[in-house]
Design an enzyme around this catalytic site. Sequence first.
Site, PDB file in Angstrom:
ATOM      1  N   CYS A 251       6.491  12.845   8.932  1.00  0.00           N
ATOM      2  CA  CYS A 251       7.640  13.655   9.352  1.00  0.00           C
ATOM      3  C   CYS A 251       8.949  12.912   9.068  1.00  0.00           C
ATOM      4  O   CYS A 251       9.986  13.241   9.622  1.00  0.00           O
ATOM      5  CB  CYS A 251       7.519  14.030  10.823  1.00  0.00           C
ATOM      6  SG  CYS A 251       7.432  12.629  11.920  1.00  0.00           S
TER       7      CYS A 251
ATOM      8  N   GLN B 192      10.485   9.287  28.386  1.00  0.00           N
ATOM      9  CA  GLN B 192       9.286   9.717  27.675  1.00  0.00           C
ATOM     10  C   GLN B 192       9.623  10.924  26.827  1.00  0.00           C
ATOM     11  O   GLN B 192      10.539  11.670  27.137  1.00  0.00           O
ATOM     12  CB  GLN B 192       8.217  10.147  28.671  1.00  0.00           C
ATOM     13  CG  GLN B 192       7.960   9.118  29.738  1.00  0.00           C
ATOM     14  CD  GLN B 192       6.556   8.565  29.659  1.00  0.00           C
ATOM     15  OE1 GLN B 192       5.937   8.588  28.601  1.00  0.00           O
ATOM     16  NE2 GLN B 192       6.064   8.071  30.766  1.00  0.00           N
TER      17      GLN B 192
ATOM     18  N   ARG C 297      -2.401  22.784  12.509  1.00  0.00           N
ATOM     19  CA  ARG C 297      -3.465  22.732  13.528  1.00  0.00           C
ATOM     20  C   ARG C 297      -4.455  23.867  13.290  1.00  0.00           C
ATOM     21  O   ARG C 297      -5.668  23.686  13.418  1.00  0.00           O
ATOM     22  CB  ARG C 297      -2.860  22.851  14.919  1.00  0.00           C
ATOM     23  CG  ARG C 297      -2.039  21.642  15.314  1.00  0.00           C
ATOM     24  CD  ARG C 297      -1.474  21.785  16.734  1.00  0.00           C
ATOM     25  NE  ARG C 297      -0.553  20.697  16.998  1.00  0.00           N
ATOM     26  CZ  ARG C 297       0.729  20.851  17.321  1.00  0.00           C
ATOM     27  NH1 ARG C 297       1.260  22.059  17.477  1.00  0.00           N
ATOM     28  NH2 ARG C 297       1.494  19.793  17.517  1.00  0.00           N
TER      29      ARG C 297
ATOM     30  N   ASP D 228      -1.241  11.515  12.263  1.00  0.00           N
ATOM     31  CA  ASP D 228       0.067  12.168  12.422  1.00  0.00           C
ATOM     32  C   ASP D 228       1.032  11.240  13.153  1.00  0.00           C
ATOM     33  O   ASP D 228       1.397  11.488  14.305  1.00  0.00           O
ATOM     34  CB  ASP D 228      -0.128  13.492  13.197  1.00  0.00           C
ATOM     35  CG  ASP D 228       1.164  14.284  13.314  1.00  0.00           C
ATOM     36  OD1 ASP D 228       2.099  14.062  12.509  1.00  0.00           O
ATOM     37  OD2 ASP D 228       1.251  15.138  14.227  1.00  0.00           O
TER      38      ASP D 228
ATOM     39  N   ALA E  56      -2.795   3.039  17.939  1.00  0.00           N
ATOM     40  CA  ALA E  56      -3.680   3.655  16.945  1.00  0.00           C
ATOM     41  C   ALA E  56      -4.197   2.624  15.940  1.00  0.00           C
ATOM     42  O   ALA E  56      -5.359   2.676  15.538  1.00  0.00           O
ATOM     43  CB  ALA E  56      -2.941   4.778  16.230  1.00  0.00           C
TER      44      ALA E  56
HETATM   45  N1  SAH Z   1      -0.270  14.948  16.466  1.00  0.00           N
HETATM   46  C1  SAH Z   1       0.603  15.279  17.579  1.00  0.00           C
HETATM   47  C2  SAH Z   1       2.015  14.835  17.382  1.00  0.00           C
HETATM   48  C3  SAH Z   1       2.170  13.362  17.142  1.00  0.00           C
HETATM   49  S1  SAH Z   1       3.755  12.736  17.433  1.00  0.00           S
HETATM   50  C4  SAH Z   1       0.539  16.779  17.848  1.00  0.00           C
HETATM   51  O1  SAH Z   1      -0.173  17.495  17.152  1.00  0.00           O
HETATM   52  O2  SAH Z   1       1.220  17.230  18.758  1.00  0.00           O
HETATM   53  C5  SAH Z   1       3.494  11.024  17.409  1.00  0.00           C
HETATM   54  C6  SAH Z   1       2.714  10.472  18.595  1.00  0.00           C
HETATM   55  O3  SAH Z   1       2.491   9.102  18.335  1.00  0.00           O
HETATM   56  C7  SAH Z   1       3.412  10.517  19.935  1.00  0.00           C
HETATM   57  O4  SAH Z   1       2.601  11.241  20.819  1.00  0.00           O
HETATM   58  C8  SAH Z   1       3.485   9.049  20.392  1.00  0.00           C
HETATM   59  O5  SAH Z   1       3.182   8.899  21.773  1.00  0.00           O
HETATM   60  C9  SAH Z   1       2.412   8.421  19.576  1.00  0.00           C
HETATM   61  N2  SAH Z   1       2.532   6.997  19.252  1.00  0.00           N
HETATM   62  C10 SAH Z   1       3.625   6.289  18.907  1.00  0.00           C
HETATM   63  N3  SAH Z   1       3.295   5.025  18.590  1.00  0.00           N
HETATM   64  C11 SAH Z   1       1.948   4.927  18.742  1.00  0.00           C
HETATM   65  C12 SAH Z   1       0.995   3.889  18.531  1.00  0.00           C
HETATM   66  N4  SAH Z   1       1.380   2.686  18.107  1.00  0.00           N
HETATM   67  N5  SAH Z   1      -0.294   4.147  18.747  1.00  0.00           N
HETATM   68  C13 SAH Z   1      -0.703   5.367  19.165  1.00  0.00           C
HETATM   69  N6  SAH Z   1       0.154   6.392  19.374  1.00  0.00           N
HETATM   70  C14 SAH Z   1       1.454   6.178  19.155  1.00  0.00           C
END
Ligand code: SAH
Length: 380
Positions: free
Chosen positions: A324, A185, A197, A284, A264
């Site tokens: 990113c 993880q 943020r 993000d 998502a």
């Molecule tokens: N916005 C966060 C950082 C995001 S990093 C912050 O402010 O800290 C990207 C994130 O996307 C990770 O937490 C990962 O678990 C998630 N992720 C990866 N694939 C995904 C998907 N298909 N649906 C939802 N989340 C996902």
Amino acid sequence: MFAQAIARIDGDPHEGDEVRVLDPRGNFLGRGFYSPKSAIPVRILSRDASDALTGEFFAHRLRDAATWRRSLLGLPGADTDGFRLVHAEGDGLPGLIVDQYADVLAVQFLTIGMKRRAPEILEALVAATGAASIVEVASARHQKLEGFEVREGLVAGRPIERLTFRERNFEFDLPAPGATGAAGQKTGYYFDQRETRAVSEQLAAGRTVLDLYSYAGGFGLACARGGAKHVISVDSSALAIDCGVQAANRAGVSERVEWIRGDARRVMNQFDVDERRFDFVVLDPPKLASTARDLEEARGQYRKINAAAMRLVAPGGLLLSCSCSQAVTGGDFVRTLSISARDVRRDLTVLRWLGQPPDHPVPSAFPEGRYLKCVLARVH
Ligand code: SAH
């Protein structure tokens, strides 16, 4: 120094060896470590001919990294003791990333040369920061590229299970790399969104917020504290959401933050079917393009998820969209957003261009190092 730029190799350097780079006339250009398998076989660490890459060299660079962050950025400070301490090229230490979590450091070696110098580097890190523990984090892509193995976990100091730290007075408590139950993880935090943020916190009052790819809820918690009416944070990782729930409790905002564990894209589609709209949507996603080769594919994905996110923004509402992927430039990214907007027949006006904070610095000769792009836009 790209492989194509190397005309000749004198001697018989082995991987990880210290090498000097000379121009065709034999003038000294710099020194670094040799990575024969990489497209960039030498990353210059020093341009000073008399500066060998010894423990003292690392001690000096690492002290500098810690000192200017303290004096210029106030890091660590009373509100924030989690931040990036060493950002590779940006700190004159290509191949080395170090994140600081209060008195714990998480280090990542990205080249075989740096990995070989781990003992000197770890010693210098303890000296520069007084850290109680250092854990090593793996980077699968770099290890494969450079050919070395990493076992995540403790490499110096006393054993730990958790990373506990503050960011702008939010308290986070995440599993440490190598901790039981954390295998495979993402551990640790994304410090590169700290300033963005804070910007969202300022915009959130009275709004409904959708925080997509939330991880531990960095954006969602900020919005809730900023007075958002209601926040929905969506992530696929149960572990990340667990940590977010705890942080929301500690911040006293849990009654306004709802968590959804799931994909998502599916959540976005479902919300669209249900005709749910939000005043502020944060998008993000994880890195979608690792190299220039994945660029086309990544553009297509950014286009799709941004179009889906835009549909969910109430008329005149806000979208904060992030990328990113280093291979995607800022101009590229905004063009993709404008195509997404056209796809869903919305107009998009860019209000702010945001990105990585100054603890993630970039040398002027390496503009690609500005990997994080965040576009705040009005959708109408
Ligand atoms: N916005 C966060 C950082 C995001 S990093 C912050 O402010 O800290 C990207 C994130 O996307 C990770 O937490 C990962 O678990 C998630 N992720 C990866 N694939 C995904 C998907 N298909 N649906 C939802 N989340 C996902």
